[in-house]
Design an enzyme around this catalytic site. Structure first.
Site, PDB file in Angstrom:
ATOM      1  N   GLU A 124     -84.272  56.759  86.935  1.00  0.00           N
ATOM      2  CA  GLU A 124     -83.950  57.769  85.928  1.00  0.00           C
ATOM      3  C   GLU A 124     -84.046  59.170  86.505  1.00  0.00           C
ATOM      4  OE1 GLU A 124     -85.520  59.269  81.517  1.00  0.00           O
ATOM      5  OE2 GLU A 124     -86.204  57.353  82.359  1.00  0.00           O
ATOM      6  N   HIS A 183     -68.733  67.201  99.731  1.00  0.00           N
ATOM      7  CA  HIS A 183     -69.171  66.003  99.028  1.00  0.00           C
ATOM      8  C   HIS A 183     -68.317  64.806  99.410  1.00  0.00           C
ATOM      9  CE1 HIS A 183     -71.283  68.474  95.630  1.00  0.00           C
ATOM     10  NE2 HIS A 183     -71.779  68.693  96.819  1.00  0.00           N
ATOM     11  N   GLU A 211     -66.934  62.492  97.679  1.00  0.00           N
ATOM     12  CA  GLU A 211     -65.725  62.256  96.881  1.00  0.00           C
ATOM     13  C   GLU A 211     -64.548  63.055  97.428  1.00  0.00           C
ATOM     14  OE1 GLU A 211     -69.223  62.181  93.874  1.00  0.00           O
ATOM     15  OE2 GLU A 211     -68.679  63.214  95.734  1.00  0.00           O
ATOM     16  N   CYS A 263     -70.101  65.557  90.618  1.00  0.00           N
ATOM     17  CA  CYS A 263     -70.396  66.882  90.092  1.00  0.00           C
ATOM     18  C   CYS A 263     -69.122  67.453  89.473  1.00  0.00           C
ATOM     19  CB  CYS A 263     -70.905  67.798  91.210  1.00  0.00           C
ATOM     20  SG  CYS A 263     -69.667  68.171  92.482  1.00  0.00           S
ATOM     21  N   CYS A 309     -66.213  67.974  92.112  1.00  0.00           N
ATOM     22  CA  CYS A 309     -65.622  66.715  92.568  1.00  0.00           C
ATOM     23  C   CYS A 309     -64.808  66.064  91.454  1.00  0.00           C
ATOM     24  CB  CYS A 309     -66.706  65.771  93.067  1.00  0.00           C
ATOM     25  SG  CYS A 309     -67.402  66.261  94.659  1.00  0.00           S
TER      26      CYS A 309
END
Length: 229
Positions: free
Chosen positions: A65, A103, A105, A133, A136
């Site tokens: 989490e 990143h 992605e 994010c 991305c």
């Protein structure tokens, strides 16, 4: 003179790199050796390969989490390109971003699929340690909008900053653009283990789910459903 300019530029970039990597600026001031380490780091590096180390998988993909210390993105991909005759060309691998400047992605579209053959249909599946994010997500939406022969399924281990309204809006845009987004089930983690994680030569260890894998999957699945409804 050039060396002084490079050093000055590196020193200017260091606070930004520090914040991206979770470093405390006051701590850096008290420990100049840490600042030197940041200055010496390259601005970014994209690491790619066919299989990732076991310890990276167990730490980075764990669907906790609170993802403290997990400041990288690991992206495992499967690309299937189908021609008119039905022949399918398949490839797979993984990307890992370093130092937070580029990143994974975005790197996928820059390096793995920089161009799309209009004569082919692309079915792409990503298994990502956390959801995209805002930047991305925008890149994904733009690519899907410009590439009608691309179908993208993204399976994520965790939701990145899911309480942020901008992140929620970005995830909704992904859905509206035709991107399928879902939380990884325990079976998906097992698939990554079998197909993207290094195994000792001559051995293939069975995937061992962590204690709260199902509970955390249900937690994130509920959060994503609430965001996308």
């Amino acid at each position: 003179m050039a060396q002084k300019e490079e050093a000055a530029a590196a020193a200017t970039a260091a606070p930004e790199a520090a914040s991206q990597n979770g470093e405390d600026l006051e701590d850096l001031a008290e420990h100049p050796e840490k600042l030197k380490e940041l200055i010496d780091l390259p601005p970014f590096e994209i690491i790619s390969g066919e299989r990732l180390p076991v310890n990276f998988f167990k730490f980075q993909f764990r669907n906790v989490e609170y993802s403290s210390g997990r400041n990288k993105t690991f992206l495992c991909y499967v690309v299937e390109a189908q021609g008119k005759g039905g022949q399918v060309q398949a490839s797979r691998g993984y990307l890992e971003d370093e130092h937070a400047a580029a990143h994974a992605e975005e790197a996928f579209f820059n390096t793995i699929l920089p161009t799309f053959d209009p004569a082919l249909r692309y079915n792409v599946t990503w298994y990502v340690s956390s959801s995209p994010c805002v930047a991305c997500a925008d890149r994904i939406v733009k690519t899907l909008g410009n590439t009608k022969n691309l179908r993208l399924l993204i399976l994520v281990g965790r939701l990145f900053m899911w309480e942020d309204p901008e992140i929620q809006a970005a995830l909704k845009k992904l859905k509206e653009a035709g991107c399928k987004l879902r939380i990884m089930k325990p079976q998906d983690f097992e698939y990554i283990w079998q197909n993207f994680v290094e195994q000792e030569e001559g051995q293939s260890k069975a995937f061992e789910p962590w204690e709260d894998i199902q509970e955390n999957f249900l937690y994130y699945e509920e959060k994503l459903a609430d965001i996308l409804k």
